[in-house]
Design an enzyme around this catalytic site. Structure first.
Site, PDB file in Angstrom:
ATOM      1  N   GLU A  94       0.812  -1.206   0.000  1.00  0.00           N
ATOM      2  CA  GLU A  94       0.000   0.000   0.000  1.00  0.00           C
ATOM      3  C   GLU A  94       0.854   1.268   0.000  1.00  0.00           C
ATOM      4  OE1 GLU A  94      -3.108   0.469  -0.364  1.00  0.00           O
ATOM      5  OE2 GLU A  94      -3.559   2.427   0.485  1.00  0.00           O
ATOM      6  N   THR A 125     -11.493   7.854 -13.276  1.00  0.00           N
ATOM      7  CA  THR A 125     -10.519   7.353 -12.303  1.00  0.00           C
ATOM      8  C   THR A 125     -10.948   6.027 -11.694  1.00  0.00           C
ATOM      9  OG1 THR A 125      -9.064   8.016 -10.483  1.00  0.00           O
ATOM     10  CG2 THR A 125     -11.406   8.550 -10.266  1.00  0.00           C
TER      11      THR A 125
END
Ligand code: NAG
Ligand code: NAG
Ligand code: NAG
Length: 569
Positions: free
Chosen positions: A362, A494
């Site tokens: 992440e 997006t």
């Protein structure tokens, strides 16, 4: 280098009447797929149907499947986010039965009230629900009017986030009372509405939606910024003014930058403001944020804080940047930007190929003594991280993977723009890693530690809708006929919902110095239809910031940011 520089002739305005577009195409000509592409496409489709079948069995109508507990959770107001987000991928994969069922469901969602106690995010609702509904409306031949009606119902509610004529919407609103939630917003939330709200104006014939979205993004772009073209992340919707000045291409800012080039590409607007602002942001990033790791010479974009210090931190979320620079580098015929884009793709892929599972973390950090900030702040590595860094040129600072798309998204752009088969190999490796490490009894689940391949690693009990919308779509398209959903014909929002775009123009913007006259084609750029008429809808002039009650509680950065700041290595 095999990258062809498109002819500049068209920029000189000499042959504008031709219908043959040369400059600005994103995809390489004559891409050819290897024989095993079909196999890999089928593997991705299997992952999709396995995941969606589990969702249907345990969570249908809810937002997310909880794949471990075989239950559901409602993270997006309980309107069925996975269904709406999955629709455009079903179309791409030809899953007609699931698609028809999903359209039927989506046509009846009641967006007038939230099904959960949560306030409604303007940004998340826009990119997933409005984006999913309108993209599917287009892809299925503009027949399912209910999809437009539903998007309008939602947007009409969300419009109340612009309070008292302000430029910037509040990030969240309470649908029961139609009052904004009192929190700061950020430039991603304020600047990632243009594509979807423009499309809504186009299909409803009402310009008010695109006007709201444009004035918000323009306000972000026109505010004072710590670095040219690089506004700080946090913004106060009650005034429209920035709060602090933390610059990043990661969460909370990311898709503001993304839409600066995607919006003018989608609309082919004659307003050079958007493309020029994107150019300025990228140029400024090259000058101020580009950072090369001492180990491995990987090219990253650092963050920049309000004290003018660089932070050598990166994230999965930020890894959309490589694909975005590839796209914009092609559209602006700029090899410098294009090649930096490829470098960013390399560094982000390295975060995948370096871990035990072949899946990237992440968040991560690196060290660099070659730029103005060798400041690593709270990310000073532990001994374990140091050892990892010395081997790989970065070290994880948050080691989980929650089914995010960005690295594979940029890998898809790199493939379509270069035709280099190494990007296909990487996508195939990712599929293998997913099959091996994410598969659970029914469905797929994220990992708490991408560096644990013992088979005993803990999984994350949540399958967010972007697994369907983004990860599996970009992976599938990587192995699909390049003419199918070509990057020269579609622009992805997006959330990876494709929108049909007019033919690529000869140039996007006039360059980074907006005052320097450059040779411009006379404004007769051929367009094939009236499709982009709304793009030039007048925008409300920059209004005086309204002085409603002041805010200040919380950063309003949303789930993703909260997760981004969690450290677990
Ligand atoms: C939603 O917003 C209202 C209005 O600002 C606020 O009072 C309430 O606490 C919020 N609810 C949640 C669950 O955050
Ligand atoms: C390409 O982009 C780079 C980086 O922003 C810039 O320095 C250069 O002037 C651009 N080249 C052209 C031909 O516009
Ligand atoms: C996984 O856990 C089991 C049961 O505790 C154990 O026997 C096995 O050795 C572990 N596997 C690895 C690779 O650590």
């Amino acid at each position: 280098m095999v990258y062809l520089r498109p002819s500049r002739v068209l920029l000189l305005g000499l042959s504008l009447s031709t219908s043959c577009v040369v400059g600005g195409s994103i995809q390489k000509n004559d891409l050819s797929l290897p024989a095993d592409a079909q196999t890999n496409r089928d593997r991705v489709k299997d992952i999709f149907t396995t995941s969606y079948d589990a969702y249907k069995k345990y969570a249908f109508g809810h937002d997310d499947l909880k794949p471990l507990s075989k239950s559901f959770t409602d993270s997006r107001n309980g309107w069925g986010a996975s269904i709406v987000d999955a629709m455009s991928t079903m179309w791409v994969m030809g899953l007609t039965d699931d698609l028809n069922e999903a359209i039927e469901f989506a046509s009846k969602i009641d967006f007038s009230k939230s099904n959960t106690q949560d306030n409604v995010s303007v940004f998340e609702s826009t990119i997933r629900y409005i984006g999913g509904l309108l993209s599917t409306y287009e892809l299925t031949g503009n027949q399912n009017q209910a999809l437009v009606d539903k998007a309008k119902q939602l947007a009409d509610k969300l419009s109340q986030a612009w309070v008292g004529g302000s430029d910037i919407p509040y990030g969240h609103i309470d649908f029961a009372s139609n009052t904004p939630a009192k929190a700061n917003s950020n430039i991603a939330e304020a600047g990632t509405l243009t594509m979807e709200w423009w499309a809504l104006s186009k299909y409803t014939g009402d310009p008010k939606y695109v006007q709201l979205a444009e004035k918000s993004a323009k306000r972000v772009a026109n505010n004072n910024a710590p670095l040219p073209g690089l506004p700080g992340q946090v913004i106060d919707p009650s005034t429209g003014n920035p709060v602090g000045g933390y610059v990043t291409w990661g969460g909370g800012s990311d898709s503001y930058f993304e839409y600066l080039i995607k919006y003018p590409r989608l609309t082919n607007t004659d307003d050079d403001f958007w493309s020029n602002t994107w150019r300025t942001a990228v140029d400024s990033s090259i000058n101020n944020l580009l950072s090369v790791s001492d180990v491995g010479n990987h090219v990253y974009l650092a963050d920049y804080d309000s004290n003018g210090r660089l932070h050598h931190v990166g994230s999965h979320l930020a890894c959309f940047h490589g694909g975005n620079w590839i796209m914009g580098g092609k559209l602006t015929n700029n090899d410098t930007i294009f090649n930096h884009g490829l470098d960013l793709v390399e560094a982000c892929w390295n975060t995948y190929s370096s871990t035990a599972t072949g899946i990237g973390p992440e968040a991560f950090a690196w060290k660099s003594s070659g730029d103005n900030g060798d400041f690593t702040g709270s990310n000073n590595p532990t001994a374990l991280q140091e050892a990892f860094y010395v081997q790989h040129g970065f070290y994880p600072t948050s080691s989980y993977y929650i089914l995010r798309p960005e690295v594979l998204e940029s890998n898809f752009y790199a493939w379509r723009a270069t035709g280099d088969s190494k990007y296909l190999d990487r996508a195939a490796q990712a599929i293998s890693s997913f099959e091996k490490y994410l598969k659970v009894d029914e469905g797929f689940a994220g990992l708490t530690n991408v560096n644990d391949n013992s088979g005993n690693g803990t999984k994350v009990d949540d399958m967010e809708s972007f697994w369907f919308a983004e990860v599996l779509k970009y992976l599938y398209l990587t192995f699909d006929d390049p003419k199918h959903v070509s990057l020269d014909e579609y622009v992805f929002n997006t959330e990876a919902h494709p929108f049909k775009a007019p033919s690529v123009k000869h140039n996007y913007g006039t360059g980074i110095d907006q005052n320097t006259p450059t040779p411009q084609p006379t404004e007769t750029t051929p367009t094939t239809s009236t499709e982009d008429s709304e793009a030039t809808a007048p925008t409300a002039s920059q209004s005086v910031p309204s002085l409603t009650d002041s805010l200040g509680d919380g950063l309003g950065l949303g789930r993703n940011m909260a997760k981004l700041f969690r450290k677990d290595m």
